[in-house]
Design an enzyme around this catalytic site. Sequence first.
Site, short mmCIF file in Angstrom:
data_model
loop_
_atom_site.label_atom_id
_atom_site.label_comp_id
_atom_site.label_asym_id
_atom_site.label_seq_id
_atom_site.Cartn_x
_atom_site.Cartn_y
_atom_site.Cartn_z
N CYS A 40 1.18 6.88 7.45
CA CYS A 40 1.08 5.46 7.79
C CYS A 40 2.05 4.62 6.97
O CYS A 40 1.71 3.49 6.55
CB CYS A 40 -0.34 4.93 7.59
SG CYS A 40 -1.51 5.62 8.76
N HIS B 111 1.70 0.54 3.35
CA HIS B 111 0.91 1.22 4.38
C HIS B 111 0.90 0.33 5.62
O HIS B 111 0.98 -0.89 5.51
CB HIS B 111 -0.52 1.40 3.83
CG HIS B 111 -1.43 2.23 4.67
ND1 HIS B 111 -2.01 1.76 5.83
CD2 HIS B 111 -1.88 3.50 4.51
CE1 HIS B 111 -2.78 2.71 6.35
NE2 HIS B 111 -2.72 3.77 5.57
N ASP C 59 -3.67 -4.58 -1.77
CA ASP C 59 -4.41 -3.43 -1.23
C ASP C 59 -4.62 -2.45 -2.38
O ASP C 59 -3.65 -1.87 -2.90
CB ASP C 59 -3.61 -2.79 -0.09
CG ASP C 59 -4.30 -1.57 0.51
OD1 ASP C 59 -3.77 -1.01 1.49
OD2 ASP C 59 -5.37 -1.16 0.00
N LYS D 288 -12.14 5.87 0.15
CA LYS D 288 -11.11 6.25 -0.84
C LYS D 288 -11.69 6.28 -2.24
O LYS D 288 -11.02 6.72 -3.18
CB LYS D 288 -9.95 5.25 -0.82
CG LYS D 288 -9.36 5.00 0.55
CD LYS D 288 -8.35 6.04 0.96
CE LYS D 288 -7.64 5.49 2.21
NZ LYS D 288 -6.78 6.36 2.88
N GLN E 237 -5.83 2.88 -2.88
CA GLN E 237 -5.51 4.12 -3.59
C GLN E 237 -5.82 4.00 -5.08
O GLN E 237 -5.74 5.00 -5.80
CB GLN E 237 -4.03 4.48 -3.40
CG GLN E 237 -3.67 4.83 -1.98
CD GLN E 237 -4.41 6.07 -1.46
OE1 GLN E 237 -4.83 6.93 -2.23
NE2 GLN E 237 -4.57 6.14 -0.15
#
Lengths: 509, 433
Positions: free
Chosen positions: B364, B122, B195, B221, B198
């Site tokens: 993104c 991303h 990260d 999220k 998600q």
Amino acid sequence: MRFGLEPVPWNRLHAAVSVELIDSDTVTLSDNRTGFAIELSGFDRGLDFQDIKDVRLTETLATAGMLDGPSSFGELLRKQAAFKRGLANDDGAERLAERLSYLRSAVPFYEQRSEEYDLSRAGGLEGLPLLRKLELRRSFEQFLPAGLPLAEGLEAGWLEFASTSGTTDERIAAISDMRLSRVPSAYRAFWNLEDDLPNGRTGVLTTPVCSSTACSVTSRNRGDRLTHGSVLFFRSLPDPFRATRDDVREFIDELGEFAPAVLLGNPVYLHWYARRAEEFGLDVPSVPLILSSYQFMATVQARRITDLYGGPVYNTYTATELGGCQIAVQCAAGHWHVRADHCLIEFLRGGHAAEAGELAAIVVTTLAGEVFPLVRYAVGDLGSRSLVLIDCMHSEWPTIEFHGRMKDVLKFGNKIISTVDLDHVVSKVAGIEFYQCFQIDDTHMVIDVIPALGFSFSRRALASGVREASGAEQVEVREVQALSLEASMKICHTKGGPDVTAVFLGQPH
Amino acid sequence: MSRPCSLDSRIRSHFPMLRRQIDGRNVVYLDSAATGLKPACVMEAEHRYNALYTANIHRGRHVLSEEASDAFENARGAIAALIDASPDEVVFLSGATEAINQVAFGLRLDKLSKVLLGDAEHHSNIVPWMHYATVAWCQGNPAGRLDVDHVVRCLAEERPRVFAFSMVSNVTGVVQPAKELCRAAREVGALSVVDVSQAIGHGLVKWRELDADFMAFSGHKMYGPTGIGVLVGKRELLERLMPLRLGGGAVEVVGREGFTLKEVPYRFEAGTPHIAGAIGLGAAARFLSQIGHDALLDHQGALYRGLVEAVREEEHITPICVDGQPSLAIMSLVPSETLRLSAHQIAELLSTRFAIMVRSGHHCAQPMLQVRGIPHGSLRASAGLYTTQAEIAKFGDAIRYTSRLFGDHGGTQCVTAQSLRSRNPRGTTEMVH
């Protein structure tokens, strides 16, 4: 005996009328003075147009102004206009009946509602159901005729997927027939253009979400924005009021380099970009013809766009969901004419036919093209029927007054004020270049104004004029640097009034 | 707060947005990867703060300030409990983007410092590294899982200071072997920055087990509010990290000559934070904790299989995925040239015609799509814990509708809803209407 004045044969075709044989018994007679043409069937090859024996034919040609004889150009136009109106009246009802018959047999939405759309059962057009945006959304594929080569048409470019921008209840997906002409026939005479357009290029300036190629219109790569080699979308910004010097220079440079014959655009964007160019000392290239579309064009905008781009600007009125049909177009005299070759319109107030001059909802029945045909579609705009007869190229097309979107009206007490009503008032105040009016509540209105460069304007004159016209008790005027954008990124000139749909369409919304 | 049920259709009653109808149709929300819907308990928690005990935190002695401070710290504790971390390892920031920026800045990197990235990242896990350091790419199949052996080779070759990757791709939903990747980084002395945006809402994230050096996620999220997110870091690393933002709330003592910072995590929370957001996020964490990691993960697995099945026979629009790899229920689809609509137009059509909300564009992740030769973007459907198989089936029906109507079949096509039902190979009775 009259010296030098020979009697003119009453049965001779005028020298300016050319005759073209179409087939064995059909000819087209074209008046090269005006571009008006008629087709004669049952033509006798032995007919001598210099000595027409058939009395009925001479009467017809005389009515059409095509026989030899003294007559001013104005008289000729009037004669031919009356002839065209007669033709339109005669075949209008027939066209509608044929159209409905076709739709009931070939377009699933109407096929499935065959009885509802039977003109004779309904007692006329007014008896047919009104069509709303909701139905277009829910029944998208049912508005495509059976057998339509959709994929092929999209690939070839004569069909285009289109979607409207805006709020949830405004959004629609539709298919447009790109073969339908966006320009009226005999446009040169219609728009008083002295010369032919120099090329077939069109430049488009609109909001980033106004086009089905939304991705591309924001691209810095010119190649991404050029379609079919002849239509260039100028790079659009999410907020035109934030356009930098470089953004404006890029637009000016591309406009100069592409040199389109026609510039089609959102009037606020067109106006703002050119004004900023002026501020930055950049010369705005001239454009032979500017067509305003996508949203309402204020009076001051029309003036300034003509000043800034050096060419005449005319309004065009269409809607994405009309399958490529145009509703109306402005003539050189500034009057709106219904595109009677594309559609039939009605004006409703309280669900019934409105009187001439009465503010009413515009309801459209498209008559041209085969994709997304709409019958009695409440397009969401207001206007009024006009009784004005104009001696222009398309005087046979009825004239209307366009008033703006229904959802943009203001209402104070029982008084409904349309966008155009307010524009008439604001345009009388000198020094205003852009404006937006917000109804805050039942008594209070705010007007944001961007003054003309180097000018001031009278707040008092504006406030009092608007107060008188609208009935608002309190009118607050603010000078601003930018106007606020809708979800669609268009800029509406009036907003905040209550829902008045029932007033015009006579049904719960 | 009512206790959430197990992950069946009753869970939907906790999400008021799901009652929304457009044109008389229930909204089918398949854009949870962009933002998750919010359960009532989250909105209630934010509302209670705003309505009943609004005050600034940490600096007041009055009762309202103490209530607000307690609620804020309890939220931190709830988040720590969800991810098996200590509260002092949990930093409240505005989102994953700020969290990654904080790490990139705080490590005092320069252009001689190398950061290794996977090529399906991303933008928020690319751009900060490009700005503060020099990026090297570990090329692989961007649609698929990172191969650990390949990553080990990349790490050996590049010798980066940092290896940054996403636990779950926001484009394909593929789940990376995160624990192994963090170990591989550690073995070459590189810091791992993961990260987990998600992943965080789907039962995948266990901080201790992951053993990363830093971890970032956004609250929205995981069915929490927008404007709030979390940086998780090993304490000793947080203590060496330079705060990105300095000001009140982050400092212990300020004099004319200088200042001293507060203890971790507070030194990273300068200014008044999004207090309501943090409290709401704590409520979201508790909500998820009550459902449990296993149930969340199982649900995603089932929905992913449903998505695969829903689009399996489509010739005009194909998913970006690699068979057999563990994935969450996120699927990106690319229209082929024989489908005469772009991803954006399909998204518009699904929205107006069926009230199905999916995303379109580059998500993104432009480098990933460029490598795959997808310049115009893709369509993405992503499920949340409230998504049902029936909704996935509706999505499949809508894709089939689009394909039949707009696909080049070498002949004419005009499909009505009625004819679509009879062509549906799976014989579902769910009507696309």
